[in-house]
Structure formats: C-alpha cells, structure tokens
Design a protein around this motif. Structure first.
Motif, PDB file in Angstrom:
ATOM      1  N   GLY A 159       0.811  -1.208   0.000  1.00  0.00           N
ATOM      2  CA  GLY A 159       0.000   0.000   0.000  1.00  0.00           C
ATOM      3  C   GLY A 159       0.841   1.252   0.000  1.00  0.00           C
ATOM      4  O   GLY A 159       2.067   1.204  -0.107  1.00  0.00           O
ATOM      5  N   THR A 160       0.163   2.366   0.116  1.00  0.00           N
ATOM      6  CA  THR A 160       0.841   3.656   0.137  1.00  0.00           C
ATOM      7  C   THR A 160       1.524   3.838   1.484  1.00  0.00           C
ATOM      8  O   THR A 160       0.919   3.614   2.532  1.00  0.00           O
ATOM      9  CB  THR A 160      -0.169   4.785  -0.105  1.00  0.00           C
ATOM     10  N   LYS A 161       2.775   4.267   1.439  1.00  0.00           N
ATOM     11  CA  LYS A 161       3.548   4.470   2.661  1.00  0.00           C
ATOM     12  C   LYS A 161       3.760   5.963   2.907  1.00  0.00           C
ATOM     13  O   LYS A 161       3.762   6.761   1.979  1.00  0.00           O
ATOM     14  CB  LYS A 161       4.901   3.766   2.567  1.00  0.00           C
ATOM     15  N   SER A 162       3.934   6.293   4.168  1.00  0.00           N
ATOM     16  CA  SER A 162       4.251   7.673   4.541  1.00  0.00           C
ATOM     17  C   SER A 162       5.673   7.723   5.074  1.00  0.00           C
ATOM     18  O   SER A 162       6.192   6.742   5.630  1.00  0.00           O
ATOM     19  CB  SER A 162       3.273   8.172   5.609  1.00  0.00           C
ATOM     20  N   HIS A 163       6.290   8.885   4.887  1.00  0.00           N
ATOM     21  CA  HIS A 163       7.632   9.074   5.428  1.00  0.00           C
ATOM     22  C   HIS A 163       7.603   9.000   6.944  1.00  0.00           C
ATOM     23  O   HIS A 163       6.619   9.355   7.589  1.00  0.00           O
ATOM     24  CB  HIS A 163       8.198  10.428   4.997  1.00  0.00           C
ATOM     25  N   ARG A 164       8.703   8.551   7.530  1.00  0.00           N
ATOM     26  CA  ARG A 164       8.895   8.551   8.978  1.00  0.00           C
ATOM     27  C   ARG A 164      10.112   9.413   9.303  1.00  0.00           C
ATOM     28  O   ARG A 164      11.076   9.462   8.517  1.00  0.00           O
ATOM     29  CB  ARG A 164       9.137   7.137   9.504  1.00  0.00           C
ATOM     30  N   ASP A 165      10.099  10.063  10.462  1.00  0.00           N
ATOM     31  CA  ASP A 165      11.281  10.794  10.874  1.00  0.00           C
ATOM     32  C   ASP A 165      12.207   9.853  11.657  1.00  0.00           C
ATOM     33  O   ASP A 165      11.956   8.646  11.752  1.00  0.00           O
ATOM     34  CB  ASP A 165      10.917  12.047  11.672  1.00  0.00           C
ATOM     35  N   ALA A 166      13.280  10.393  12.230  1.00  0.00           N
ATOM     36  CA  ALA A 166      14.280   9.562  12.900  1.00  0.00           C
ATOM     37  C   ALA A 166      13.695   8.774  14.065  1.00  0.00           C
ATOM     38  O   ALA A 166      14.179   7.687  14.397  1.00  0.00           O
ATOM     39  CB  ALA A 166      15.438  10.427  13.378  1.00  0.00           C
ATOM     40  N   SER A 167      12.637   9.285  14.677  1.00  0.00           N
ATOM     41  CA  SER A 167      12.010   8.594  15.812  1.00  0.00           C
ATOM     42  C   SER A 167      10.959   7.584  15.381  1.00  0.00           C
ATOM     43  O   SER A 167      10.401   6.879  16.214  1.00  0.00           O
ATOM     44  CB  SER A 167      11.370   9.620  16.752  1.00  0.00           C
ATOM     45  N   ALA A 206       8.134   8.554  13.814  1.00  0.00           N
ATOM     46  CA  ALA A 206       6.843   9.230  13.718  1.00  0.00           C
ATOM     47  C   ALA A 206       6.409   9.345  12.260  1.00  0.00           C
ATOM     48  O   ALA A 206       7.233   9.503  11.353  1.00  0.00           O
ATOM     49  CB  ALA A 206       6.917  10.609  14.355  1.00  0.00           C
ATOM     50  N   VAL A 207       5.109   9.281  12.045  1.00  0.00           N
ATOM     51  CA  VAL A 207       4.530   9.335  10.702  1.00  0.00           C
ATOM     52  C   VAL A 207       4.402  10.796  10.270  1.00  0.00           C
ATOM     53  O   VAL A 207       3.843  11.626  10.997  1.00  0.00           O
ATOM     54  CB  VAL A 207       3.155   8.646  10.691  1.00  0.00           C
ATOM     55  N   LEU A 208       4.889  11.089   9.076  1.00  0.00           N
ATOM     56  CA  LEU A 208       4.840  12.439   8.530  1.00  0.00           C
ATOM     57  C   LEU A 208       3.801  12.519   7.415  1.00  0.00           C
ATOM     58  O   LEU A 208       3.485  11.512   6.780  1.00  0.00           O
ATOM     59  CB  LEU A 208       6.211  12.848   7.988  1.00  0.00           C
ATOM     60  N   ALA A 209       3.303  13.721   7.166  1.00  0.00           N
ATOM     61  CA  ALA A 209       2.287  13.941   6.124  1.00  0.00           C
ATOM     62  C   ALA A 209       2.949  14.084   4.762  1.00  0.00           C
ATOM     63  O   ALA A 209       2.798  15.090   4.070  1.00  0.00           O
ATOM     64  CB  ALA A 209       1.444  15.164   6.456  1.00  0.00           C
ATOM     65  N   LYS A 210       3.677  13.057   4.370  1.00  0.00           N
ATOM     66  CA  LYS A 210       4.402  13.070   3.093  1.00  0.00           C
ATOM     67  C   LYS A 210       4.529  11.633   2.595  1.00  0.00           C
ATOM     68  O   LYS A 210       4.902  10.739   3.352  1.00  0.00           O
ATOM     69  CB  LYS A 210       5.791  13.697   3.275  1.00  0.00           C
ATOM     70  N   LEU A 211       4.202  11.416   1.341  1.00  0.00           N
ATOM     71  CA  LEU A 211       4.290  10.075   0.773  1.00  0.00           C
ATOM     72  C   LEU A 211       5.735   9.598   0.737  1.00  0.00           C
ATOM     73  O   LEU A 211       6.656  10.356   0.412  1.00  0.00           O
ATOM     74  CB  LEU A 211       3.733  10.043  -0.646  1.00  0.00           C
ATOM     75  N   ASP A 212       5.910   8.338   1.051  1.00  0.00           N
ATOM     76  CA  ASP A 212       7.205   7.687   0.913  1.00  0.00           C
ATOM     77  C   ASP A 212       7.118   6.789  -0.316  1.00  0.00           C
ATOM     78  O   ASP A 212       6.626   5.666  -0.251  1.00  0.00           O
ATOM     79  CB  ASP A 212       7.513   6.881   2.170  1.00  0.00           C
ATOM     80  N   GLY A 213       7.540   7.317  -1.453  1.00  0.00           N
ATOM     81  CA  GLY A 213       7.404   6.583  -2.704  1.00  0.00           C
ATOM     82  C   GLY A 213       6.105   6.929  -3.404  1.00  0.00           C
ATOM     83  O   GLY A 213       5.521   7.986  -3.190  1.00  0.00           O
ATOM     84  N   GLU A 214       5.620   6.009  -4.220  1.00  0.00           N
ATOM     85  CA  GLU A 214       4.445   6.256  -5.053  1.00  0.00           C
ATOM     86  C   GLU A 214       3.141   6.040  -4.278  1.00  0.00           C
ATOM     87  O   GLU A 214       3.082   5.243  -3.336  1.00  0.00           O
ATOM     88  CB  GLU A 214       4.452   5.320  -6.258  1.00  0.00           C
TER      89      GLU A 214
END
Length: 222
Positions: free
Chosen positions: A138-146, A148-156
C-alpha cells in the motif's frame, strides 16, 4: 516444470470494504484525537476541487488531507491503537460478506493472500489482520528519525500502474507465480492485465466493459 507459487491479490476499498476507507479514517482520527481539526474540512473540500480540476495529483491530495486532519507529524505509538479501533469498526461490519468468504476460500486452497491498496499501510495492516491477511502492499508515509509518521508520501501512491509495479516488486519473480486479482475499479486495469486471472467485483461500468472484453469473471457481492 516446477509448481507455481499461488497468490491472490485483493484491492481493498470497495472490493473488500463497502466504501472507501481513507476519508473515514481521517474523520475517525480527527474526531478522537483532535476534534478542532474538523474545522479544516472546508480546506479539504477545496483541495478535492483542485484535484478534480487537475491542479494537484492524487498523491498530493492525500498529503494535503493528511496534514489538515492528522497533522504534520504523529508518533506511531499514537496511531497504532487508533488504527486497531478503526479496524474494529470496519471488520466485519463495513466489509462485504462475500469478500471475507472469498479470502478464506483462497487461503483454504493454499494461496497466499495479499491486500494491495492505495490506502495508507499504517492503518491497513490493522484491517488486514482482522481479515486474517498477513501481507499488505500500500501507500507508505515518510517517517522521521524517531519513527513518527509524517504527512508526506514515501514513494508512489499505490494506484493504477504504480500498484502493479509495487506488487510486482513485493512478490517473488513473476515467472514463478500464478496470480489472481480482485478489484472493483477500472484504475486497476494494469493489475488485471498483469494477473493470470481477473475477478471484477461489483465493477464500475468501465471495468465491467473491460472485463467482458478480456474474459474476466464479474462477481456481484451483496
């Protein structure tokens, strides 16, 4: 010739679930975690209008709505229990009985079941677990160093041809597989063409016509 590995890939929204899941998830999250974010719903509607007008992509629309209704950054430990609560709402009450039965039938045949969806994996895994499905693309979201889920797609965004490519990458080599695919929507045409067997579930008119032309089985669930 070696035996092919048997996979059954299911779209989720409106194939397994009775409707979409992304907007209900955002509303569920905002209502339980930050009700004041519901004040941003008019902005979400404006973003939707911008998508319809071709001003933003489907993936960018997802990021905008994520930012408005969940926030820029959310610790994963906050998301996990909410995802479980959302999954309890969705399964079984907001899923097709026929879908649940077919998933069990595919597993009984010894086939590996995969859910492939444009929805975010951070809540889809909880829904899949309640359906007895271990594998999610499925669609993934970016994570920061900790983490945490960010409001930015990770990939397509896992949609249209990108879904086919992401499934192909996640599964073993294509020549070793026999793949069945189940979906309601014509945007999944690339996946249908990639699979060995196609099942159009409560199909859109475009998918119904395409399925009849290609010889895919049309199934009406409830």
């Amino acid at each position: 010739m070696s035996t092919l590995i048997q996979y059954s890939v299911f779209d989720m929204d409106r194939t397994i679930t009775r409707g979409g899941s992304y907007s209900p998830w955002l509303l569920y999250w905002a209502w339980h975690e930050a009700p004041w974010r519901l004040l941003f719903l008019p902005l979400s509607l404006l973003a939707g209008a911008a998508y319809v007008a071709g001003l933003v992509s489907r993936g960018r629309l997802k990021e905008i709505n994520h930012r408005l209704l969940m926030g820029r950054r959310v610790p994963i430990e906050r998301i996990a229990p909410r995802a479980e609560g959302f999954a309890r709402r969705m399964v079984p009450g907001r899923t097709f009985r026929g879908a649940r039965a077919r998933i069990e039938a595919e597993k009984a045949e010894g086939r590996t079941v995969v859910i492939a969806t444009a929805s975010y994996t951070f809540y889809v895994h909880a829904i899949a677990a309640r359906l007895g499905v271990e594998h999610v693309v499925g669609t993934k979201s970016h994570r920061d160093a900790s983490g945490a889920v960010l409001a930015k797609l990770d990939g397509e965004n896992c949609y249209d041809g990108a879904k086919r490519d992401m499934v192909a990458e996640a599964l073993p080599p294509r020549e070793t597989l026999h793949v069945r695919f189940f979906s309601d929507h014509h945007s999944d045409a690339p996946m249908f063409e990639w699979a060995d067997e196609g099942f159009a579930i409560n199909p859109t008119p475009k998918l119904r016509a395409l399925g009849e032309a290609r010889g895919w089985q049309v199934i009406e669930w409830e």
